[in-house]
Design a protein around this motif. Structure first.
Motif, PDB file in Angstrom:
ATOM      1  N   ASN A  27       0.834  -1.203   0.000  1.00  0.00           N
ATOM      2  CA  ASN A  27       0.000   0.000   0.000  1.00  0.00           C
ATOM      3  C   ASN A  27       0.867   1.249   0.000  1.00  0.00           C
ATOM      4  OD1 ASN A  27      -2.310  -1.503   0.045  1.00  0.00           O
ATOM      5  ND2 ASN A  27      -2.631  -1.344   2.240  1.00  0.00           N
ATOM      6  N   ASP A  32      -6.575   8.557  -0.890  1.00  0.00           N
ATOM      7  CA  ASP A  32      -7.257   7.349  -1.339  1.00  0.00           C
ATOM      8  C   ASP A  32      -8.452   7.665  -2.236  1.00  0.00           C
ATOM      9  OD1 ASP A  32      -8.510   4.938  -1.674  1.00  0.00           O
ATOM     10  OD2 ASP A  32      -8.852   4.546   0.457  1.00  0.00           O
ATOM     11  N   TYR A  34      -8.988   4.969  -4.537  1.00  0.00           N
ATOM     12  CA  TYR A  34      -8.981   3.675  -5.218  1.00  0.00           C
ATOM     13  C   TYR A  34      -9.514   2.507  -4.399  1.00  0.00           C
ATOM     14  CZ  TYR A  34      -4.414   2.357  -3.023  1.00  0.00           C
ATOM     15  OH  TYR A  34      -3.402   2.049  -2.152  1.00  0.00           O
ATOM     16  N   SER A  35      -9.649   2.648  -3.102  1.00  0.00           N
ATOM     17  CA  SER A  35     -10.129   1.536  -2.294  1.00  0.00           C
ATOM     18  C   SER A  35     -11.656   1.489  -2.298  1.00  0.00           C
ATOM     19  CB  SER A  35      -9.626   1.667  -0.856  1.00  0.00           C
ATOM     20  OG  SER A  35     -10.432   2.579  -0.117  1.00  0.00           O
ATOM     21  N   ARG A  43     -10.820   2.479   8.259  1.00  0.00           N
ATOM     22  CA  ARG A  43      -9.862   3.392   8.877  1.00  0.00           C
ATOM     23  C   ARG A  43     -10.476   4.162  10.053  1.00  0.00           C
ATOM     24  NH1 ARG A  43      -8.109   8.111   5.099  1.00  0.00           N
ATOM     25  NH2 ARG A  43      -7.600   6.438   3.638  1.00  0.00           N
ATOM     26  N   TYR A 328      -2.223  11.348  -5.519  1.00  0.00           N
ATOM     27  CA  TYR A 328      -3.565  10.773  -5.641  1.00  0.00           C
ATOM     28  C   TYR A 328      -3.467   9.302  -6.025  1.00  0.00           C
ATOM     29  CZ  TYR A 328      -5.050  15.658  -5.703  1.00  0.00           C
ATOM     30  OH  TYR A 328      -5.269  16.979  -5.385  1.00  0.00           O
ATOM     31  N   LEU A 329      -4.075   8.444  -5.216  1.00  0.00           N
ATOM     32  CA  LEU A 329      -4.082   7.015  -5.477  1.00  0.00           C
ATOM     33  C   LEU A 329      -5.355   6.656  -6.235  1.00  0.00           C
ATOM     34  CD1 LEU A 329      -2.963   5.788  -1.937  1.00  0.00           C
ATOM     35  CD2 LEU A 329      -1.522   6.075  -3.960  1.00  0.00           C
ATOM     36  N   THR A 330      -5.210   6.207  -7.483  1.00  0.00           N
ATOM     37  CA  THR A 330      -6.345   5.805  -8.309  1.00  0.00           C
ATOM     38  C   THR A 330      -6.046   4.434  -8.907  1.00  0.00           C
ATOM     39  OG1 THR A 330      -5.403   6.923 -10.239  1.00  0.00           O
ATOM     40  CG2 THR A 330      -7.002   8.167  -8.896  1.00  0.00           C
ATOM     41  N   HIS A 350     -15.175   8.448  -1.218  1.00  0.00           N
ATOM     42  CA  HIS A 350     -15.387   7.981   0.149  1.00  0.00           C
ATOM     43  C   HIS A 350     -15.956   9.094   1.021  1.00  0.00           C
ATOM     44  CE1 HIS A 350     -11.738   6.126  -1.662  1.00  0.00           C
ATOM     45  NE2 HIS A 350     -12.306   5.001  -1.268  1.00  0.00           N
ATOM     46  N   ASN A 353     -13.035  11.676   1.996  1.00  0.00           N
ATOM     47  CA  ASN A 353     -12.385  12.589   1.053  1.00  0.00           C
ATOM     48  C   ASN A 353     -12.867  14.016   1.291  1.00  0.00           C
ATOM     49  OD1 ASN A 353     -12.670   9.997  -1.354  1.00  0.00           O
ATOM     50  ND2 ASN A 353     -10.750  10.704  -0.496  1.00  0.00           N
TER      51      ASN A 353
END
Length: 369
Positions: A27, A32, A34-35, A43, A328-330, A350, A353
């Motif tokens: 990870n 986030d 992408y989850s 979390r 940025y995680l995508t 989410h 965000n």
């Protein structure tokens, strides 16, 4: 001897050349998008503290189940959890599994026989396709969310048919026309199975519950590794189907049951999400913020999954890497996982965000496309 398996190496080299080689990565740090943790429960510190308190009071929850549900793995906790889940969803019965993949394997490899037909939406999850191979039933596909195409196929069939759909699809982020599909399957006496993996928690208890179709659907699949932030899955169905699966479903019979902590975390996840409605309100607000940025997308306007079509693997990879460079995680979905020309950036929104994060993400995408 290894030379006999050179085709494995060739297949991997081809994927590496095409830029589609899958590798495992730890990870990464970043924002986030992408989850599947739509409500942020995975979390959520308050939820974690609640589970930790339960474990302190009963550390045996962490021990292995010691066997399958039919031998030594059928604890009072899993029984109570199934009774609770069935009642919450207004079904006769629930049957818990360690994962959604395992759940679909059990359903579609067990209920249909080689004399039956399974008609699946062309975008149904891979687990259903794998299970169909195990069933030996005839499998047909209908065009994605195309009610008329489904009707045409059903008209031509003789014998028992099963229809498999998702209520919210994970690739396009669009919603099935479940009301029309229920009417058609009832008309042709087909057994409808609805996978609510991505809808549960996002649209309450899912679309089957929303429209009160419990008596119109043969079985509903609910998974807990997404909006509930834990793991496992349940089949919601009649007492008859539950009993049949317990007796004949290999993925249920021949696997060791999960430990009781999993079942307890599902139980408590329901309670926590039901008493923390603000999480869903925040998610809905963030979906609206994303949609008003006017990015072209095939996704439904109230879906937490928003797909941006980038019809080229190399351009798509470049965008993903640019976003990653900016924190940025995508998730990029390349062909052949999806059809060539439909490659896409899959964005998950989410409850946690922020508006600033969403606007920053969409600004980079706009500059790229």
């Amino acid at each position: 001897m290894l030379n006999k398996f050179h085709h494995f190496e060739e297949a991997l080299e081809k994927r590496e050349k095409n830029g589609t080689l899958r590798i495992l990565k730890q990870n990464q740090e970043g924002i986030d998008f992408y989850s599947n943790d739509y409500l942020g429960l995975a979390r959520n510190q308050e939820f974690q503290d609640l589970l930790l308190k339960i474990v302190y009071e009963n550390p045996k929850l962490l021990s292995g189940s010691t066997g399958s549900r039919l031998i030594s793995g059928n604890s009072s906790i899993v029984v109570e959890a199934e009774e609770f889940i069935a009642k919450e969803h207004q079904y006769e019965s629930a049957l818990l599994f360690p994962s959604g993949y395992n759940t679909n394997l059990a359903l579609f490899s067990t209920l249909p026989t080689r004399h039956d037909t399974i008609i699946v939406d062309e975008q149904i999850h891979r687990s259903v396709h794998d299970a169909c191979k195990m069933s030996n039933a005839k499998k047909l596909k209908f065009k994605h969310n195309d009610v008329e195409d489904l009707k045409k196929i059903l008209k031509k069939q003789n014998g028992l048919c099963y229809v498999a759909i998702e209520s919210l699809y994970s690739m396009d982020g669009d919603i099935a026309p479940i009301q029309e599909i229920v009417k058609i399957t009832e008309k042709y006496k087909a057994g409808l199975i609805v996978d609510e993996a991505h809808a549960f928690g996002v649209f309450g208890y899912g679309l089957v519950d929303k429209f009160q179709f419990q008596n119109n659907v043969l079985a509903t699949v609910i998974t807990y590794g997404k909006a509930l932030g834990t793991h496992g899955a349940a089949i919601l169905t009649s007492d008859l189907i539950r009993s049949y699966l317990i007796n004949f479903a290999s993925p249920f019979i021949y696997t060791t049951s999960a430990h009781d902590f999993l079942w307890m975390s599902i139980f408590k996840g329901y309670e926590f999400s039901n008493t923390n409605k603000k999480l869903l309100i925040d998610l809905e607000k963030n979906i609206k913020i994303f949609r008003i940025q006017n990015l072209k997308s095939p996704s439904s306007e109230n879906s937490p999954i928003q797909a941006i079509i980038i019809p080229d693997n190399h351009r798509l990879r470049s965008l993903k890497e640019t976003l990653l460079d900016n924190g940025y995680l995508t998730y990029a979905v390349f062909s052949p996982t999806v059809k060539e020309g439909t490659e896409r950036l899959r964005i998950c929104l989410h409850s946690f965000n922020t508006e600033e994060e969403i606007i920053g993400l969409t600004k980079i995408i706009k500059e790229f496309i």
